[in-house]
Scaffold this motif. Structure first.
Motif, mmCIF file in Angstrom:
data_model
loop_
_atom_site.group_PDB
_atom_site.id
_atom_site.type_symbol
_atom_site.label_atom_id
_atom_site.label_comp_id
_atom_site.label_asym_id
_atom_site.label_seq_id
_atom_site.Cartn_x
_atom_site.Cartn_y
_atom_site.Cartn_z
ATOM 1 N N VAL A 130 -2.862 -7.878 -12.547
ATOM 2 C CA VAL A 130 -2.583 -8.917 -11.540
ATOM 3 C C VAL A 130 -3.773 -9.075 -10.600
ATOM 4 C CG1 VAL A 130 -0.089 -8.679 -11.640
ATOM 5 C CG2 VAL A 130 -1.404 -7.219 -10.097
ATOM 6 N N SER A 131 -3.686 -10.073 -9.725
ATOM 7 C CA SER A 131 -4.769 -10.328 -8.771
ATOM 8 C C SER A 131 -4.985 -9.097 -7.886
ATOM 9 C CB SER A 131 -4.404 -11.520 -7.891
ATOM 10 O OG SER A 131 -3.363 -11.159 -7.022
ATOM 11 N N ALA A 132 -6.194 -8.962 -7.356
ATOM 12 C CA ALA A 132 -6.523 -7.835 -6.482
ATOM 13 C C ALA A 132 -5.560 -7.794 -5.293
ATOM 14 C CB ALA A 132 -7.962 -7.958 -5.981
ATOM 15 N N GLU A 133 -5.205 -8.969 -4.807
ATOM 16 C CA GLU A 133 -4.319 -9.060 -3.649
ATOM 17 C C GLU A 133 -2.931 -8.499 -3.980
ATOM 18 O OE1 GLU A 133 -3.778 -13.021 -2.407
ATOM 19 O OE2 GLU A 133 -4.135 -12.574 -0.287
ATOM 20 N N ARG A 134 -2.408 -8.958 -5.111
ATOM 21 C CA ARG A 134 -1.078 -8.515 -5.526
ATOM 22 C C ARG A 134 -1.092 -7.008 -5.826
ATOM 23 N NH1 ARG A 134 4.058 -10.371 -4.979
ATOM 24 N NH2 ARG A 134 5.413 -9.408 -6.509
ATOM 25 N N ALA A 135 -2.151 -6.550 -6.477
ATOM 26 C CA ALA A 135 -2.264 -5.128 -6.802
ATOM 27 C C ALA A 135 -2.221 -4.297 -5.520
ATOM 28 C CB ALA A 135 -3.565 -4.872 -7.559
ATOM 29 N N ALA A 136 -2.925 -4.775 -4.487
ATOM 30 C CA ALA A 136 -2.962 -4.040 -3.220
ATOM 31 C C ALA A 136 -1.590 -4.042 -2.553
ATOM 32 C CB ALA A 136 -4.006 -4.652 -2.292
ATOM 33 N N GLU A 137 -0.901 -5.175 -2.678
ATOM 34 C CA GLU A 137 0.460 -5.270 -2.102
ATOM 35 C C GLU A 137 1.387 -4.233 -2.730
ATOM 36 O OE1 GLU A 137 2.799 -9.049 -0.978
ATOM 37 O OE2 GLU A 137 1.236 -9.704 -2.362
ATOM 38 N N ILE A 138 1.302 -4.138 -4.059
ATOM 39 C CA ILE A 138 2.138 -3.167 -4.778
ATOM 40 C C ILE A 138 1.715 -1.749 -4.400
ATOM 41 C CG2 ILE A 138 2.706 -2.255 -7.059
ATOM 42 C CD1 ILE A 138 2.302 -5.174 -8.107
ATOM 43 N N PHE A 139 0.408 -1.505 -4.462
ATOM 44 C CA PHE A 139 -0.103 -0.160 -4.179
ATOM 45 C C PHE A 139 0.269 0.283 -2.760
ATOM 46 C CE2 PHE A 139 -3.516 2.892 -3.080
ATOM 47 C CZ PHE A 139 -3.288 3.825 -4.086
ATOM 48 N N GLY A 140 0.261 -0.656 -1.824
ATOM 49 C CA GLY A 140 0.606 -0.335 -0.432
ATOM 50 C C GLY A 140 2.037 0.153 -0.284
ATOM 51 N N HIS A 141 2.893 -0.169 -1.256
ATOM 52 C CA HIS A 141 4.286 0.269 -1.197
ATOM 53 C C HIS A 141 4.531 1.586 -1.916
ATOM 54 C CE1 HIS A 141 5.327 -3.805 0.271
ATOM 55 N NE2 HIS A 141 6.340 -3.168 0.827
ATOM 56 N N ILE A 142 3.518 2.078 -2.626
ATOM 57 C CA ILE A 142 3.664 3.387 -3.280
ATOM 58 C C ILE A 142 3.651 4.465 -2.201
ATOM 59 C CG2 ILE A 142 2.420 5.022 -4.773
ATOM 60 C CD1 ILE A 142 1.757 2.726 -6.623
ATOM 61 N N GLN A 143 4.451 5.508 -2.390
ATOM 62 C CA GLN A 143 4.543 6.565 -1.379
ATOM 63 C C GLN A 143 3.189 7.207 -1.107
ATOM 64 O OE1 GLN A 143 7.661 9.478 -1.923
ATOM 65 N NE2 GLN A 143 8.975 7.956 -2.873
ATOM 66 N N ASP A 144 2.989 7.630 0.151
ATOM 67 C CA ASP A 144 1.682 8.125 0.592
ATOM 68 C C ASP A 144 1.114 9.203 -0.325
ATOM 69 O OD1 ASP A 144 2.112 6.372 2.574
ATOM 70 O OD2 ASP A 144 2.132 7.813 4.226
ATOM 71 N N HIS A 145 1.937 10.209 -0.655
ATOM 72 C CA HIS A 145 1.359 11.310 -1.422
ATOM 73 C C HIS A 145 1.020 10.877 -2.850
ATOM 74 C CE1 HIS A 145 5.667 11.693 -2.366
ATOM 75 N NE2 HIS A 145 5.258 12.173 -3.512
ATOM 76 N N GLN A 146 1.719 9.850 -3.353
ATOM 77 C CA GLN A 146 1.404 9.307 -4.673
ATOM 78 C C GLN A 146 0.107 8.502 -4.613
ATOM 79 O OE1 GLN A 146 2.989 10.310 -7.222
ATOM 80 N NE2 GLN A 146 5.178 9.885 -7.217
ATOM 81 N N GLN A 147 -0.105 7.800 -3.485
ATOM 82 C CA GLN A 147 -1.362 7.066 -3.306
ATOM 83 C C GLN A 147 -2.538 8.032 -3.359
ATOM 84 O OE1 GLN A 147 -1.428 4.750 0.288
ATOM 85 N NE2 GLN A 147 0.115 3.297 -0.398
ATOM 86 N N VAL A 148 -2.385 9.173 -2.687
ATOM 87 C CA VAL A 148 -3.455 10.173 -2.642
ATOM 88 C C VAL A 148 -3.732 10.693 -4.048
ATOM 89 C CG1 VAL A 148 -4.076 12.468 -1.796
ATOM 90 C CG2 VAL A 148 -2.953 10.825 -0.262
ATOM 91 N N LYS A 149 -2.656 11.006 -4.783
ATOM 92 C CA LYS A 149 -2.800 11.507 -6.147
ATOM 93 C C LYS A 149 -3.573 10.489 -6.996
ATOM 94 C CE LYS A 149 0.341 12.833 -9.674
ATOM 95 N NZ LYS A 149 1.767 12.827 -10.038
#
Lengths: 447, 447
Positions: free
Chosen positions: B52-71
């Motif tokens: 998906v677009s970079a914007e949409r990807a960031a929107e989705i990623f921003g909703h992933i839990q913090d510790h999963q983002q770090v992983k």
């Protein structure tokens, strides 16, 4: 203008400097005015609120704390209250009327103008803690065949009466929810486009019977400003707005903390002391009952203790540590249930985990305490009993700390309510029984 | 489209049905997509987000839990992370980078485009838990000499990049905050009016160093969608939006509950069991230390207990009830401090109240337990000792339950952190000492 303090307001009232008070009510934020007025008599509050428009008065009154609103409504005449009730957000009005005597509420409602009365009655018809009870009927809606320009025009007309116009709902001729559009999207869209072209079709909505905590959780997940509330035929009944959700989040967290500490949610820091005593005493008496149960367990082993008094010194340690470990498991599970980290699905895994953690922490603390006890009383066997009892009691702590809230949730009860009493009983009775029981079996090695 | 479950996503990945995955990412709410992706490997998540677009990807990623983002950030290359970081809300980006190794964060930032990099660096420069650390720099602002029409035109241009355009800030040429206007007011105003005519002048703002909990409290009091954050010269630095405040409220409540139960805030229901053991063990060992202190208190009276073993049966009751009453006082005060019901101002009154409530509840529970003890052991004096000890220990409970959090707050420490350990120590040691001490004094009447 700067915020006034209670003594200043009282002085201004006494000196009849009503112009200053009027300016304060009009210029300061309603929340600040409400804060300043809360210490006054209902009559004084009534006099001050009469200085400003009915709308402004209702805004200020809506920010006064709930129990103060009730006190006010009990003290002044029904017509005055009705004047505020019909201008307040209908969910706040319904909230207030719910707290009053039924006959008083009915009398007030008689003085409320028809449209508002129906809204308040609808919201008041839903049980407390449901989406229906905290929704507002003052939402903005559009028909899908409107153009963007017509939509904006219609919003301009309707806006002053709506709680929010930032999220606008699209409904069909039957009032059924078919889409949602943000004001941002409307502003960005070409004026000649149709609402149906820009509306989002996949509208997330919830039922009026939904638990307010679930509404809050969903809105937080989705970063929603408002959640549409529908009936079974998807007819749009109202919306729950972010400010109400913040209140729900605050109240739900308070409730969980209070329940874990065996407190009644009606209590606050400055609740009248006698009322506090009355609210806490029943919980303490229940706790006393469980303490007696624990004492009874100890009494079964009186003859063992008589043979070796060192046991009386050590026995509170096992029970106390079980209590601490139980509180840890209980809190993780209760909070996890509230935040949706765990549900009935996943309960088994959570239970197994807590038992495992209890076993390992029992082994760690049991090893430390076993050595200390062994050295202190110069008795290897006492150390061993300590070690074993600690492991067993921390397993009991993990088991009950997880099991009790999960079972309460399965039974559709609040997982926090009363749970700490069950868990403490388990760890107290269990701790004493295991420690003194093992000591009785091994008494030959102790004396 | 309906939400996909983890096994379905894995199957689709295996079958290379990327079109379905793309549609899911584009059509479902980003929070739901994030929820579904969380169980996948970082590589799979990366592959799906690249659809998906970079914007949409960031929107989705921003909703992933913090510790999963770090992983995720630890596993994939810096450039991929940078692509997400520059599109995410800058406060979320700063949050993520704060959690990474410093060198990794620096490497990622090198790949972020300049304007976004500066925003993220600014927000990252504020300590965790401050307003500065949770604000976004993507706010909408207007100059006061604009007409309403020009203002709306400017918002239309800027809107896609702003986190909210519903509250718009008015700034002077130096970027200093001079007013605020809602989009609602702009829509309602005549197009030829000046922004300066409709802007609210009395803008409530907070400093970037302000505690995030205070920002949350203020926004809740005022029902604000966003709170402007300024530096000392009133230059507008950013805004804190309602969705971040909901997260703050949730996290602060979790923190208080966890601290009261001696838990580390890094723990969740499904934290790896060994990590849970490691996080809980230190707290339990501290509690073990205080339990030993209580046991030591009991050991001072070993000879008294040897003379009358019934004391070993009764002694956990006094200590346990003190623990319960202490937890009640502690919870009311800790929650009251968090909600702003009580501050240092008012501390004395709160303390006196808790002591008074402790006295009265001590008298009630002491009377009940005194009678039970008297009948159980057929000993009037044991009942009397029970009665007196219960009163004294529940006064100790009220005293320490209120004093500990109030003192911690005065010292600018968290009023919940470690407080239950202090309070339990006081009620355990106090309870045993009073009960066994009185028994020693009156031993002649007991045996």
């Amino acid at each position: 203008m700067r915020n006034l303090l209670l003594p200043e307001i009282q002085a201004l009232l006494k000196e009849k400097r009503l112009d200053v008070l009027k300016e304060f009510c009009e210029e300061s934020h309603p929340a600040d005015v409400a804060d300043a007025l809360e210490g006054l008599d209902p009559e004084d509050i009534s006099q001050i609120l009469s200085l400003v428009s009915a709308e402004r008065a209702a805004e200020i009154f809506g920010h006064i704390q709930d129990h103060q609103q009730v006190k006010f409504a009990d003290a002044v005449d029904a017509k005055t209250v009705a004047g505020l009730v019909q201008e307040m957000d209908p969910d706040d009005s319904a909230d207030l009327l719910r707290e009053l005597d039924e006959s008083d509420a009915a009398e007030i409602l008689r003085h409320v103008r028809k449209g508002d009365r129906e809204d308040v009655k609808l919201i008041g018809s839903y049980p407390e803690d449901t989406a229906g009870a905290i929704m507002t009927t003052e939402f903005a809606s559009l028909r899908e065949d409107m153009t963007v320009d017509e939509a904006l025009e219609s919003l301009r007309r309707e806006a002053p009466d709506k709680e929010t116009i930032y999220t606008i709902y699209v409904v069909d001729s039957g009032g059924r929810l078919t889409g949602v559009v943000s004001l941002k999207d409307l502003i960005l869209a070409a004026p000649t486009k149709r609402v149906s072209d820009i509306a989002e079709r996949d509208v997330i909505s919830m039922s009026a019977d939904a638990d307010q905590a679930d509404v809050a959780k969903k809105m937080q997940d989705y970063d929603f400003l408002a959640m549409p509330i529908v009936d079974r035929s998807r007819k749009l009944l109202g919306i729950v707005t972010f400010d109400d959700v913040m209140d729900v989040m605050r109240d739900e967290a308070t409730e969980d903390m209070y329940y874990l500490a065996s407190l009644n949610t009606d209590e606050r820091v400055f609740t009248n002391p006698l009322k506090s005593v009355r609210l806490r005493a029943p919980w303490l008496l229940v706790n006393l009952g469980t303490a007696i149960l624990a004492a009874f367990t100890v009494s079964l082993f009186e003859s063992t203790i008589a043979k070796y008094v060192g046991l009386a010194v050590m026995m509170p340690i096992v029970a106390g540590m079980g209590g601490n470990a139980g509180a840890q498991s209980l809190t993780v599970i209760v909070r996890g249930l509230a935040l949706g980290e765990v549900s009935i699905h996943g309960a088994w895994r959570a239970l197994m985990k807590e038992i495992g953690v209890g076993f390992l922490n029992g082994a760690i603390n049991g090893a430390v305490m076993g050595m200390i006890a062994g050295v202190w009383f110069k008795n290897f066997w006492l150390g061993l009993i300590m070690f074993a009892s600690m492991i067993i009691n921390l397993v009991i702590a993990g088991l009950f700390g997880a099991l009790v809230p999960l079972v309460l949730r399965t039974l559709r009860l609040d997982p926090a309510l009363g749970s700490s009493i069950f868990v403490t009983t388990a760890t107290d009775v269990g701790g004493f029984f295991v420690f003194l029981g093992l000591s009785t079996l091994l008494i030959g090695h102790l004396v």
